[in-house]
Scaffold this motif. Structure first.
Motif, PDB file in Angstrom:
ATOM      1  N   GLY A   1      39.075  22.953  73.680  1.00 56.33           N
ATOM      2  CA  GLY A   1      37.550  22.877  72.966  1.00 56.33           C
ATOM      3  C   GLY A   1      36.668  23.692  73.950  1.00 56.33           C
ATOM      4  N   MET A   2      37.298  24.657  75.035  1.00 47.86           N
ATOM      5  CA  MET A   2      36.341  25.182  75.975  1.00 47.86           C
ATOM      6  C   MET A   2      35.939  26.430  75.256  1.00 47.86           C
ATOM      7  SD  MET A   2      36.787  26.793  79.907  1.00 47.86           S
ATOM      8  CE  MET A   2      37.561  28.319  79.420  1.00 47.86           C
ATOM      9  N   PRO A   3      34.328  26.745  75.070  1.00 45.00           N
ATOM     10  CA  PRO A   3      34.107  28.132  74.992  1.00 45.00           C
ATOM     11  C   PRO A   3      34.767  29.070  75.508  1.00 45.00           C
ATOM     12  CG  PRO A   3      32.207  26.643  75.007  1.00 45.00           C
ATOM     13  CD  PRO A   3      33.333  26.208  75.675  1.00 45.00           C
ATOM     14  N   PHE A   4      34.486  30.416  75.015  1.00 41.12           N
ATOM     15  CA  PHE A   4      34.899  31.685  75.662  1.00 41.12           C
ATOM     16  C   PHE A   4      34.029  31.686  76.977  1.00 41.12           C
ATOM     17  CE2 PHE A   4      34.555  36.487  75.934  1.00 41.12           C
ATOM     18  CZ  PHE A   4      35.832  36.580  76.601  1.00 41.12           C
ATOM     19  N   ALA A   5      34.660  31.758  78.127  1.00 43.88           N
ATOM     20  CA  ALA A   5      33.884  31.393  79.401  1.00 43.88           C
ATOM     21  C   ALA A   5      34.001  32.574  80.446  1.00 43.88           C
ATOM     22  CB  ALA A   5      34.495  30.059  80.185  1.00 43.88           C
ATOM     23  N   ILE A   6      32.840  32.958  80.860  1.00 45.34           N
ATOM     24  CA  ILE A   6      32.587  34.191  81.704  1.00 45.34           C
ATOM     25  C   ILE A   6      31.989  33.835  83.011  1.00 45.34           C
ATOM     26  CG2 ILE A   6      31.800  36.523  81.837  1.00 45.34           C
ATOM     27  CD1 ILE A   6      31.965  36.659  78.645  1.00 45.34           C
ATOM     28  N   ASP A   7      32.609  34.270  83.932  1.00 44.61           N
ATOM     29  CA  ASP A   7      31.857  34.017  85.332  1.00 44.61           C
ATOM     30  C   ASP A   7      31.250  35.084  85.491  1.00 44.61           C
ATOM     31  OD1 ASP A   7      31.197  33.342  87.691  1.00 44.61           O
ATOM     32  OD2 ASP A   7      33.007  32.928  88.594  1.00 44.61           O
ATOM     33  N   LEU A   8      29.866  35.256  85.673  1.00 43.20           N
ATOM     34  CA  LEU A   8      28.993  36.314  85.666  1.00 43.20           C
ATOM     35  C   LEU A   8      28.984  36.881  87.299  1.00 43.20           C
ATOM     36  CD1 LEU A   8      25.884  35.382  83.522  1.00 43.20           C
ATOM     37  CD2 LEU A   8      27.608  36.879  83.084  1.00 43.20           C
TER      38      LEU A   8
ATOM     39  N   ARG B   1      33.781  29.589  66.009  1.00 40.34           N
ATOM     40  CA  ARG B   1      32.668  29.676  66.660  1.00 40.34           C
ATOM     41  C   ARG B   1      32.351  28.711  67.763  1.00 40.34           C
ATOM     42  NH1 ARG B   1      27.399  31.051  63.011  1.00 40.34           N
ATOM     43  NH2 ARG B   1      25.751  30.236  64.423  1.00 40.34           N
ATOM     44  N   ARG B   2      32.984  28.680  68.823  1.00 35.48           N
ATOM     45  CA  ARG B   2      32.684  27.733  69.887  1.00 35.48           C
ATOM     46  C   ARG B   2      31.633  28.368  70.797  1.00 35.48           C
ATOM     47  NH1 ARG B   2      37.775  24.658  69.605  1.00 35.48           N
ATOM     48  NH2 ARG B   2      37.161  22.693  69.509  1.00 35.48           N
ATOM     49  N   GLY B   3      31.398  29.783  70.769  1.00 36.07           N
ATOM     50  CA  GLY B   3      30.394  30.427  71.432  1.00 36.07           C
ATOM     51  C   GLY B   3      31.048  31.041  72.767  1.00 36.07           C
ATOM     52  N   TYR B   4      30.068  31.740  73.606  1.00 40.40           N
ATOM     53  CA  TYR B   4      30.392  32.143  74.946  1.00 40.40           C
ATOM     54  C   TYR B   4      29.652  31.475  76.005  1.00 40.40           C
ATOM     55  CZ  TYR B   4      32.386  36.701  73.438  1.00 40.40           C
ATOM     56  OH  TYR B   4      33.110  37.886  73.270  1.00 40.40           O
ATOM     57  N   ALA B   5      30.165  30.782  76.855  1.00 43.72           N
ATOM     58  CA  ALA B   5      29.586  30.373  77.961  1.00 43.72           C
ATOM     59  C   ALA B   5      29.542  31.206  78.987  1.00 43.72           C
ATOM     60  CB  ALA B   5      30.369  29.099  78.339  1.00 43.72           C
ATOM     61  N   LEU B   6      28.253  31.775  79.479  1.00 43.65           N
ATOM     62  CA  LEU B   6      28.155  32.756  80.634  1.00 43.65           C
ATOM     63  C   LEU B   6      27.588  31.612  81.733  1.00 43.65           C
ATOM     64  CD1 LEU B   6      26.192  35.420  78.810  1.00 43.65           C
ATOM     65  CD2 LEU B   6      28.678  35.039  78.914  1.00 43.65           C
ATOM     66  N   ALA B   7      28.392  31.647  82.663  1.00 40.11           N
ATOM     67  CA  ALA B   7      28.162  30.742  83.842  1.00 40.11           C
ATOM     68  C   ALA B   7      27.638  31.657  85.233  1.00 40.11           C
ATOM     69  CB  ALA B   7      29.574  30.055  84.424  1.00 40.11           C
ATOM     70  N   THR B   8      26.853  30.937  86.106  1.00 40.01           N
ATOM     71  CA  THR B   8      26.338  31.585  87.355  1.00 40.01           C
ATOM     72  C   THR B   8      26.236  30.474  88.177  1.00 40.01           C
ATOM     73  OG1 THR B   8      24.665  32.861  88.379  1.00 40.01           O
ATOM     74  CG2 THR B   8      24.023  31.659  86.322  1.00 40.01           C
ATOM     75  N   ARG B   9      26.239  30.820  89.400  1.00 36.21           N
ATOM     76  CA  ARG B   9      25.941  29.768  90.454  1.00 36.21           C
ATOM     77  C   ARG B   9      24.591  29.793  90.779  1.00 36.21           C
ATOM     78  NH1 ARG B   9      30.340  31.791  89.834  1.00 36.21           N
ATOM     79  NH2 ARG B   9      32.394  30.495  90.030  1.00 36.21           N
ATOM     80  N   ARG B  10      23.557  30.656  90.405  1.00 33.00           N
ATOM     81  CA  ARG B  10      22.247  30.763  90.497  1.00 33.00           C
ATOM     82  C   ARG B  10      21.368  29.606  89.883  1.00 33.00           C
ATOM     83  NH1 ARG B  10      19.976  36.059  89.200  1.00 33.00           N
ATOM     84  NH2 ARG B  10      21.788  36.369  87.579  1.00 33.00           N
TER      85      ARG B  10
ATOM     86  N   ALA C   1      29.932  22.413  71.974  1.00 31.91           N
ATOM     87  CA  ALA C   1      30.972  22.977  71.206  1.00 31.91           C
ATOM     88  C   ALA C   1      31.895  22.024  70.450  1.00 31.91           C
ATOM     89  CB  ALA C   1      31.410  24.218  71.728  1.00 31.91           C
ATOM     90  N   MET C   2      31.774  20.935  69.764  1.00 27.81           N
ATOM     91  CA  MET C   2      32.711  20.013  69.639  1.00 27.81           C
ATOM     92  C   MET C   2      33.773  20.560  68.454  1.00 27.81           C
ATOM     93  SD  MET C   2      31.695  17.564  71.584  1.00 27.81           S
ATOM     94  CE  MET C   2      32.827  16.111  70.911  1.00 27.81           C
ATOM     95  N   SER C   3      33.195  21.445  67.772  1.00 29.68           N
ATOM     96  CA  SER C   3      34.116  21.991  66.635  1.00 29.68           C
ATOM     97  C   SER C   3      34.187  23.554  66.561  1.00 29.68           C
ATOM     98  CB  SER C   3      33.865  21.422  65.273  1.00 29.68           C
ATOM     99  OG  SER C   3      34.237  22.143  64.275  1.00 29.68           O
ATOM    100  N   ALA C   4      35.374  23.973  66.332  1.00 28.72           N
ATOM    101  CA  ALA C   4      35.412  25.441  66.137  1.00 28.72           C
ATOM    102  C   ALA C   4      34.991  26.081  64.907  1.00 28.72           C
ATOM    103  CB  ALA C   4      36.917  25.960  66.616  1.00 28.72           C
ATOM    104  N   ASP C   5      34.434  25.046  63.856  1.00 22.93           N
ATOM    105  CA  ASP C   5      34.163  25.287  62.643  1.00 22.93           C
ATOM    106  C   ASP C   5      32.719  26.353  62.485  1.00 22.93           C
ATOM    107  OD1 ASP C   5      33.297  25.631  60.054  1.00 22.93           O
ATOM    108  OD2 ASP C   5      33.002  23.639  59.478  1.00 22.93           O
ATOM    109  N   TRP C   6      33.021  27.625  62.551  1.00 23.54           N
ATOM    110  CA  TRP C   6      31.773  28.473  62.458  1.00 23.54           C
ATOM    111  C   TRP C   6      30.683  28.327  61.597  1.00 23.54           C
ATOM    112  CZ3 TRP C   6      29.985  31.246  58.368  1.00 23.54           C
ATOM    113  CH2 TRP C   6      30.621  31.671  57.152  1.00 23.54           C
ATOM    114  N   GLU C   7      30.946  27.407  60.314  1.00 22.49           N
ATOM    115  CA  GLU C   7      29.658  27.233  59.784  1.00 22.49           C
ATOM    116  C   GLU C   7      28.898  25.977  60.112  1.00 22.49           C
ATOM    117  OE1 GLU C   7      30.411  28.117  55.370  1.00 22.49           O
ATOM    118  OE2 GLU C   7      32.482  27.120  55.947  1.00 22.49           O
ATOM    119  N   ALA C   8      29.549  25.229  60.990  1.00 23.10           N
ATOM    120  CA  ALA C   8      28.789  23.961  61.430  1.00 23.10           C
ATOM    121  C   ALA C   8      28.128  24.331  62.809  1.00 23.10           C
ATOM    122  CB  ALA C   8      30.015  22.842  61.697  1.00 23.10           C
ATOM    123  N   ALA C   9      28.315  25.347  63.684  1.00 22.38           N
ATOM    124  CA  ALA C   9      27.919  25.726  64.714  1.00 22.38           C
ATOM    125  C   ALA C   9      26.328  26.375  64.757  1.00 22.38           C
ATOM    126  CB  ALA C   9      28.707  26.805  65.524  1.00 22.38           C
TER     127      ALA C   9
END
Length: 457
Positions: free
Chosen positions: A271-278, A89-98, A134-142
């Motif tokens: 350790g990068m979250p799932f990253a999406i360029d919007l 559970r490192r999350g989703y990082a939705l990135a934009t230049r706006r 998102a320092m850890s992938a542990d879903w219970e600590a996120a």
């Protein structure tokens, strides 16, 4: 089974992640006489091509509630099995230049409904609000909720691999990845232990109703399976099975592609979250490449402005070395019974696009490792990109499908919801909106038509 006709209470057509989840929840409801009908191996078609990601953000509270329920079930399975499903559970990082993506923040609030104020945290450098990376992938600590990063210094500090022009990140926290194959195997074991069966066969026709006669093509020859009830969980063949039942569905199949390869250049932090360029973009091809692409109609479209949604994530955990890239830019429906429209240009295309967000990926353009995988799957989707779960028009027939690219995250809730419809047990409030009944709800359909986003990532 070919020697004599067989019968069952419930036949589930399709043993992908959705069909298996339906069977799993049916046996948990006490309905033991369940047969999964699948031409190939379980989890072997579209489910085998899954990105195996999950997230609870959607631009509508119905889908947010649905995925929240599904993720809750995934967490329960992870807890009960010692995390057999490898949930992170490192999350989703939705990135934009706006710098001021007000519409995206509005979508967050709309998707989380009344809870938006508590679940959305804005970090713009003007307040002492603390961002938990998102320092850890542990879903219970996120943490839960969403962190909206608008502070350039904060973005640079915690997302150093991103291009310097990224001005905002929406970090969805109840999100990550699992092993879809392990989830399917866990459920299959429970189904078999309860007496459920797997029938290796292709459905060629369906006659009657209550009971239905499923005509099958098996390895031993033709056979017939009689079933009091049928669940259509046929994935990309959802429409074909519906046609056998005399119904048309508002579903199209679209082939989407991905690549996976060993990150020998260490371009992506583990350790990068799932990253999406919007952001959409126009790929900077060379003049020579443009001339080659323009020569064929299938590739000429790559010269035009392209939609956003390029995604990248590390694969294999903290100690792994692989990464996955995907880009669901295809919008052209095709026949899932035909040959997949594999585009040999896709690896180079997605690498060029993905290197706009993660510039170090440019090192792989034209020189992917030899063991790289280029794969894809047919995704069934409705026009509004919501699933179809519940009764079909004909008595005794049910649907569970059209989870275009979100089958992994939605399988558990889909199975529970479909089983509730079949068993007649209490339904969640969102059940009608995810069934065929929504097409008779004109205010809801007008609302969906007006949404900024369909949740396609």
């Amino acid at each position: 089974m070919a020697a004599s006709p067989a019968s069952t209470d419930i036949a589930i057509i399709g043993a992908g992640s959705i069909g298996i989840a339906v069977a799993y929840h049916l046996v948990r409801c006490g309905l033991k006489d369940v047969v999964l009908v699948e031409a190939g191996g379980p989890m072997a078609l579209t489910s085998a091509q899954s990105g195996e990601n999950y997230r609870n953000w959607w631009p509508h509270p119905v889908m947010t509630a649905f995925t929240d329920d599904s993720i809750g079930q995934l967490e329960a399975i992870a807890r009960e099995t010692g995390n057999r499903i490898h949930m992170t559970r490192r999350g989703y990082a939705l990135a934009t230049r706006r710098a001021n993506p007000a519409d995206l923040i509005d979508d967050l609030h709309h998707g989380y409904g009344a809870e938006g104020g508590q679940r959305i945290r804005v970090h713009d450098g003007t307040s002492p609000g603390l961002y938990q990376p998102a320092m850890s992938a542990d879903w219970e600590a996120a943490p839960d909720g969403v962190d909206v990063l608008l502070d350039p210094a904060l973005i640079r500090a915690h997302f150093p691999s991103f291009a310097p022009d990224i001005a905002a990140i929406l970090h969805i926290r109840r999100a990550g990845d699992i092993s879809g194959q392990q989830l399917g195997q866990y459920m299959l074991e429970a189904i078999r232990a309860a007496g459920g069966r797997l029938c290796r066969a292709r459905v060629t026709a369906i006659e009657g109703g209550t009971p239905f006669a499923l005509h099958l093509d098996t390895a031993e020859g033709p056979a017939t399976l009689r079933a009091d009830r049928v669940v259509n969980a046929a994935g990309p063949f959802l429409g074909a099975i519906a046609a056998m039942l005399g119904e048309n569905l508002p579903v199209a199949c679209v082939y989407q592609q991905k690549i996976a390869f060993e990150d020998r250049e260490a371009a992506i932090p583990r350790g990068m979250p799932f990253a999406i360029d919007l952001d959409g973009q126009q790929i900077p091809w060379t003049e020579e490449e443009r001339a080659i692409l323009a020569a064929e109609p299938e590739t000429a479209a790559l010269l035009a402005p392209m939609p956003g949604g390029i995604h990248c994530r590390p694969d294999g955990g903290d100690l792994g070395k692989w990464i996955k890239l995907g880009w669901a830019y295809n919008r052209t429906a095709s026949d899932p019974a035909g040959e997949p429209l594999v585009n040999p240009q896709f690896p180079d295309t997605v690498l060029r696009a993905a290197s706009r967000l993660n510039p170090m990926l440019a090192a792989y353009i034209g020189r992917l490792p030899r063991n790289a995988r280029h794969y894809g799957g047919f995704y069934a989707m409705t026009p509004e990109n919501w699933p179809l779960i519940g009764p079909m028009r004909g008595q005794g027939a049910y649907l569970a499908g059209a989870l275009s690219g979100f089958g992994t995250m939605g399988a558990c809730a889909t199975g529970a919801l479909c089983a509730a419809w079949v068993a007649g047990t209490p339904l969640p409030a969102y059940a009608p909106a995810l069934s065929l009944a929504r097409y008779d709800d004109q205010p809801l359909m007008a609302e969906l038509a007006a949404l900024n986003s369909k949740g396609v990532l």
